[in-house]
Motif scaffolding. Sequence first.
Motif, short mmCIF file in Angstrom:
data_model
loop_
_atom_site.label_atom_id
_atom_site.label_comp_id
_atom_site.label_asym_id
_atom_site.label_seq_id
_atom_site.Cartn_x
_atom_site.Cartn_y
_atom_site.Cartn_z
N ARG A 56 0.84 -1.21 0.00
CA ARG A 56 0.00 0.00 0.00
C ARG A 56 0.87 1.25 0.00
N ASP A 77 -0.07 -2.26 -4.62
CA ASP A 77 -1.18 -1.40 -4.26
C ASP A 77 -2.37 -1.76 -5.14
N PRO A 78 -3.58 -1.77 -4.60
CA PRO A 78 -4.75 -2.10 -5.43
C PRO A 78 -5.24 -0.93 -6.29
N ARG A 79 -4.72 0.26 -6.07
CA ARG A 79 -5.23 1.45 -6.75
C ARG A 79 -4.26 1.96 -7.80
N ASP A 80 -4.75 2.04 -9.03
CA ASP A 80 -3.93 2.60 -10.11
C ASP A 80 -3.48 4.02 -9.80
N LEU A 83 -0.40 3.92 -7.72
CA LEU A 83 0.71 3.43 -8.53
C LEU A 83 1.18 4.50 -9.51
N GLU A 84 0.26 5.27 -10.06
CA GLU A 84 0.64 6.32 -11.01
C GLU A 84 1.40 7.45 -10.30
N ARG A 100 -0.17 -3.94 -9.37
CA ARG A 100 -1.56 -3.77 -8.93
C ARG A 100 -2.03 -5.10 -8.35
N ASP A 102 -4.21 -6.84 -4.51
CA ASP A 102 -4.65 -6.71 -3.12
C ASP A 102 -4.15 -7.92 -2.37
N TYR A 110 -1.61 -10.92 -9.16
CA TYR A 110 -0.87 -9.67 -9.09
C TYR A 110 -0.43 -9.33 -10.51
N TYR A 113 1.96 -3.07 -13.14
CA TYR A 113 1.28 -1.86 -13.61
C TYR A 113 2.11 -1.22 -14.71
N THR A 119 -1.94 -4.30 -17.87
CA THR A 119 -1.12 -4.96 -16.87
C THR A 119 -0.58 -6.26 -17.44
#
Length: 163
Positions: A56, A77-80, A83-84, A100, A102, A110, A113, A119
């Motif tokens: 995270r 991290d689950p959120r793009d 990650l961006e 990307r 969880d 997994y 990204y 992905t």
Amino acid sequence: MIKNDASYEILDLMARYENDTEAALKAETSPECLYAFSYPSEHTDIQRDSPLLLLRSHPGTYTGLLARRAGETVVLDPRDENLEVNRLRHGTYGNLRFVRGDILKPEAGYKEYKPGNGTAPLEFPGEGFDLIFMAGTLEQYKKEEAEAVLKAAAGLLKPEGTL
């Protein structure tokens, strides 16, 4: 369940200040800006060849520090959006991979990204990680979920690894 995520606000700040975190820190006073762009402690005992998992990543507060000190560094991290932000801030480190996924849903897989390219499936190092870093992670979950996160993270460690 994620609470209080500021990913979009951080992306807006990155765009407004053209990725210049120093300028953002000088001009902004929001807690999100101060948290995201302030410098973390440099007192971290990490070996240069150690594979490390950052769980995270949020706005990348620790990403650069950890990538400078560790060997292969995987940001999970689950959120793009998170990650961006990390890619924009720290994408020049050759030992850094953005993933990307969880940790509570490993059955979903997994994926590495790659902005604009979707992905790619990814496997973690078979022997595990020497260190798993989770600053600000557990408070994002309910108690039962936090316990499951710790158990799942421990399963990704080498036998002598540190959580």
